[in-house]
Design an enzyme around this catalytic site. Sequence first.
Site, short mmCIF file in Angstrom:
data_model
loop_
_atom_site.label_atom_id
_atom_site.label_comp_id
_atom_site.label_asym_id
_atom_site.label_seq_id
_atom_site.Cartn_x
_atom_site.Cartn_y
_atom_site.Cartn_z
N ASP A 13 0.88 -1.16 0.00
CA ASP A 13 0.00 0.00 0.00
C ASP A 13 0.93 1.22 0.00
O ASP A 13 2.09 1.12 0.37
CB ASP A 13 -0.88 -0.04 1.25
CG ASP A 13 -1.67 1.23 1.42
OD1 ASP A 13 -2.33 1.64 0.44
OD2 ASP A 13 -1.63 1.83 2.52
N ASP A 15 -0.14 5.09 0.80
CA ASP A 15 -0.44 6.09 1.84
C ASP A 15 -0.41 5.44 3.23
O ASP A 15 -1.26 4.61 3.54
CB ASP A 15 -1.83 6.70 1.62
CG ASP A 15 -1.94 7.44 0.30
OD1 ASP A 15 -0.99 8.14 -0.08
OD2 ASP A 15 -3.00 7.32 -0.35
C1 BG6 Z 1 -5.86 5.55 -0.14
C2 BG6 Z 1 -5.96 6.31 1.16
O1 BG6 Z 1 -4.54 5.14 -0.32
O2 BG6 Z 1 -6.26 6.37 -1.23
C3 BG6 Z 1 -7.36 6.88 1.32
O3 BG6 Z 1 -5.68 5.45 2.23
C4 BG6 Z 1 -7.71 7.73 0.11
O4 BG6 Z 1 -7.41 7.66 2.50
C5 BG6 Z 1 -7.59 6.88 -1.16
O5 BG6 Z 1 -9.06 8.22 0.21
C6 BG6 Z 1 -7.88 7.69 -2.43
O6 BG6 Z 1 -6.89 8.67 -2.57
P1 BG6 Z 1 -6.90 9.84 -3.64
O7 BG6 Z 1 -5.49 10.36 -3.57
O8 BG6 Z 1 -7.25 9.25 -4.96
O9 BG6 Z 1 -7.92 10.84 -3.18
MG MG Z 2 -2.81 3.12 3.57
#
Ligand code: BG6
Ligand code: MG
Length: 219
Positions: A13, A15
């Site tokens: 993963d 984030d």
């Molecule tokens: C995930 C995060 O990796 O990505 C979530 O953990 C986030 O919190 C999701 O909502 C979507 O991210 P983005 O950058 O497309 O808004």
């Molecule tokens: Mg994550």
Amino acid sequence: MEKITKIVGLIFDLDGVIVHTDMYHYKAWKKLADRLNIFFDDQINNRLRGVSRMESLEIILENAKTLNPSDSEKEAYATEKNETYKELLKQMTQADLSKDVAKTLYELKERNYRLAIGSSSRNAGLILDKIGLSDFFDAVSDGNNITNSKPDPEVFLKAAEYLGLKAEECIVIEDADAGVEAAHRAGMKAIAMGDAVLHNNGDWNIKNFNEILDILKQL
Ligand code: BG6
Ligand code: MG
């Protein structure tokens, strides 16, 4: 006896695992929630881990029963959050990639593991670029190539497919409980870190990223 499949692929993963952009997601949602006078805290934020942008907004709106936004207003809220988020990402540099993560990733590559990203984010490319890893991974499966976000297994199944591997040949590394569930639904084992550890659904729990090396040695 359980058949043991050799692990060749690792799916990370992004984030909250590779880098702490989870903190920026929180700040950006908090700014929107404050503007709309919606209660939002750390606990609600933890439910957004691994969940897509629009699904995250729906979770936040659970605390705004009287707001009743139209679909186009919801789109506008999600865009507003993403603009704040991207503004926060601008301050990121290669220094945001911790030494522990960088060293471990290069060691895994040295040991010939196939490495992929499995993230729900549509900003994954931008973030990888910021931390100097845009050409590092053998495959990137992210919010741009999936229809369903975690806990659906799609993002990890696609990552395995891009790596040319079977699901059972891969292990997932996750900080989201939804991500651990997605890994299991994909037929993969999961190493939990951060918030996911508290849910206790992972096959292993780690505190420091380099513990991944020891887990793999013991397989
Ligand atoms: C995930 C995060 O990796 O990505 C979530 O953990 C986030 O919190 C999701 O909502 C979507 O991210 P983005 O950058 O497309 O808004
Ligand atoms: Mg994550």
